[in-house]
Design an enzyme around this catalytic site. Structure first.
Site, PDB file in Angstrom:
ATOM      1  N   THR A 158       0.862  -1.192   0.000  1.00 27.96           N
ATOM      2  CA  THR A 158       0.000   0.000   0.000  1.00 27.96           C
ATOM      3  C   THR A 158       0.892   1.232   0.000  1.00 27.96           C
ATOM      4  O   THR A 158       2.024   1.185   0.476  1.00 27.96           O
ATOM      5  CB  THR A 158      -0.861  -0.024   1.278  1.00 27.96           C
ATOM      6  OG1 THR A 158      -1.817  -1.060   1.154  1.00 27.96           O
ATOM      7  CG2 THR A 158      -1.585   1.296   1.532  1.00 27.96           C
ATOM      8  N   ARG A 186     -14.129  -6.923   0.072  1.00 22.20           N
ATOM      9  CA  ARG A 186     -13.354  -6.683   1.297  1.00 22.20           C
ATOM     10  C   ARG A 186     -12.676  -5.311   1.206  1.00 22.20           C
ATOM     11  O   ARG A 186     -12.048  -4.975   0.217  1.00 22.20           O
ATOM     12  CB  ARG A 186     -12.303  -7.775   1.477  1.00 22.20           C
ATOM     13  CG  ARG A 186     -11.399  -7.608   2.718  1.00 22.20           C
ATOM     14  CD  ARG A 186     -10.158  -6.792   2.431  1.00 22.20           C
ATOM     15  NE  ARG A 186      -9.277  -6.689   3.594  1.00 22.20           N
ATOM     16  CZ  ARG A 186      -8.201  -5.897   3.635  1.00 22.20           C
ATOM     17  NH1 ARG A 186      -7.881  -5.150   2.609  1.00 22.20           N
ATOM     18  NH2 ARG A 186      -7.471  -5.846   4.712  1.00 22.20           N
ATOM     19  N   GLY A 188     -10.174  -2.739   3.556  1.00 22.88           N
ATOM     20  CA  GLY A 188      -9.327  -2.682   4.751  1.00 22.88           C
ATOM     21  C   GLY A 188      -9.359  -1.322   5.403  1.00 22.88           C
ATOM     22  O   GLY A 188     -10.318  -0.547   5.263  1.00 22.88           O
ATOM     23  N   THR A 209      -0.104   1.648   7.284  1.00 27.33           N
ATOM     24  CA  THR A 209      -0.060   0.533   6.334  1.00 27.33           C
ATOM     25  C   THR A 209       0.208  -0.761   7.099  1.00 27.33           C
ATOM     26  O   THR A 209       0.683  -0.726   8.237  1.00 27.33           O
ATOM     27  CB  THR A 209       1.023   0.767   5.254  1.00 27.33           C
ATOM     28  OG1 THR A 209       1.070  -0.373   4.387  1.00 27.33           O
ATOM     29  CG2 THR A 209       2.401   0.992   5.848  1.00 27.33           C
ATOM     30  N   GLY A 210      -0.127  -1.873   6.450  1.00 28.24           N
ATOM     31  CA  GLY A 210       0.077  -3.168   7.091  1.00 28.24           C
ATOM     32  C   GLY A 210      -1.230  -3.943   7.169  1.00 28.24           C
ATOM     33  O   GLY A 210      -2.085  -3.818   6.285  1.00 28.24           O
ATOM     34  N   GLY A 212      -4.635  -4.660   7.606  1.00 29.18           N
ATOM     35  CA  GLY A 212      -5.794  -3.764   7.693  1.00 29.18           C
ATOM     36  C   GLY A 212      -6.776  -4.104   8.790  1.00 29.18           C
ATOM     37  O   GLY A 212      -7.328  -3.218   9.448  1.00 29.18           O
TER      38      GLY A 212
HETATM   39  N1  ASP Z   1      -3.644  -1.914   4.984  1.00 31.81           N
HETATM   40  C1  ASP Z   1      -3.917  -2.426   3.676  1.00 31.81           C
HETATM   41  C2  ASP Z   1      -5.167  -3.250   3.697  1.00 31.81           C
HETATM   42  O1  ASP Z   1      -5.341  -3.997   4.629  1.00 31.81           O
HETATM   43  C3  ASP Z   1      -2.808  -3.252   3.141  1.00 31.81           C
HETATM   44  C4  ASP Z   1      -1.470  -2.579   3.197  1.00 31.81           C
HETATM   45  O2  ASP Z   1      -1.242  -1.631   3.913  1.00 31.81           O
HETATM   46  O3  ASP Z   1      -0.600  -3.015   2.464  1.00 31.81           O
HETATM   47  O4  ASP Z   1      -5.937  -3.178   2.772  1.00 31.81           O
END
Ligand code: ASP
Length: 295
Positions: A158, A186, A188, A209-210, A212
């Site tokens: 992301t 879905r 996030g 980020t990470g 979700g």
């Molecule tokens: N946070 C994002 C999600 O869960 C994914 C990401 O940050 O890479 O959609």
């Protein structure tokens, strides 16, 4: 004041072989955003410009080169927050728009609403004059391979940017295709105000980020901003946010970037890696895959 900007290209673990392309991508994006700020542009213009570059870069999990969902479609989410007004625009589940962050900005500025999803968001895009794209143009061979293998374990790339402009206005922008092989529909944390991003003049701007499903339950960007509001430095706020995440979840797998109201940059993560790009005090674009040495 001196304008500042920091961008990210995702928090997770990935093969070190990918580091050079990620480094190049975040440095290019942060330089484009900084050019806007140096020319007297707003924090909002800068974060949109930086995120557009990251969306168009197939290396990252946003816009072109995003992950396909279980129906084989690149399904995009984005959020932009204006710290001057504390207003935001967001879109979720968009499949016919190349740069969803720009659509989120138009939603914020040119509609009476904050958040549109799916067909409704695409209809708004058409009314704003965005070209309707064929979803296939967002699909890269690498992501098709992931889809065909039904892989859910890809790196999380992301993208996001936060900035403060010469007038002290702050802004945050986040854009994603979400997680690999996600179920249709879905969504996030990324497009959720206070989760994927937050900005408030006088305090700062944060992007997350990470994982979700963890980040949205932590309201991670707002939590981090609240630490800045208490007077913590960006380094301390990052540590507090990651401790909070780790306390709630065994493997929290998340990261944040931030800028405070004084222009201090920061980044923190509980993932093995976080790809960040920023402009240092000498005006030089720098990058790191750890987020530890941001200054
Ligand atoms: N946070 C994002 C999600 O869960 C994914 C990401 O940050 O890479 O959609």
């Amino acid at each position: 004041m001196n304008p500042k900007i920091i961008v990210h290209g995702g928090a997770w673990d990935w093969d070190d072989a990918l580091d050079p392309v990620k480094k190049d991508g975040v440095e290019t994006a942060v330089s484009l955003g900084y050019d806007v700020l140096k020319a007297g542009g707003s924090a909002l213009d800068a974060v949109e410009t930086a995120v557009n570059s990251l969306e168009d870069n197939p290396v990252f999990d946003a816009g072109t080169g995003g992950y396909l969902n279980q129906a084989g479609i690149v399904q995009l989410d984005a959020l932009i927050v204006d710290g001057a007004t504390n207003n935001f625009g967001a879109v979720g589940g968009v499949t016919t728009v190349k740069n969803p962050i720009s659509l989120a900005r138009r939603v914020m500025i040119d509609s009476d609403f904050c958040f549109f999803v799916g067909k409704g968001a695409e209809l708004q895009a058409e009314q704003f004059g965005f070209p309707v794209i064929d979803n296939q143009i967002l699909v890269t061979p690498e992501m098709l391979e992931f889809f065909n293998a039904q892989r859910t374990d890809g790196p999380s790339d992301t993208v996001g940017a936060v900035a403060i402009d010469q007038d002290g206005n702050v802004a945050a922008a986040t854009s994603t295709s979400g997680t690999p092989y996600k179920p249709v529909g879905r969504v996030g944390d990324s497009p959720l105000f206070g989760s994927g991003g937050y900005a408030e003049n006088g305090i700062g701007a944060v992007g997350a980020t990470g994982h979700g499903e963890h980040i949205m339950r932590l309201l991670l960007s707002k939590f981090t901003s609240d630490q800045l509001a208490k007077g913590l430095s960006t380094a301390e706020a990052g540590q507090a946010a990651m401790a909070f995440a780790d306390q709630r979840f065994e493997e929290s797998m998340c990261g944040v970037i931030m800028v405070d109201a004084n222009g201090q940059l920061g980044a923190a993560h509980t993932t093995p890696k976080l790809a960040v790009g920023w402009i240092d005090a000498d005006g030089v674009a720098r990058s790191s895959m750890s987020g530890q040495d941001v200054s």
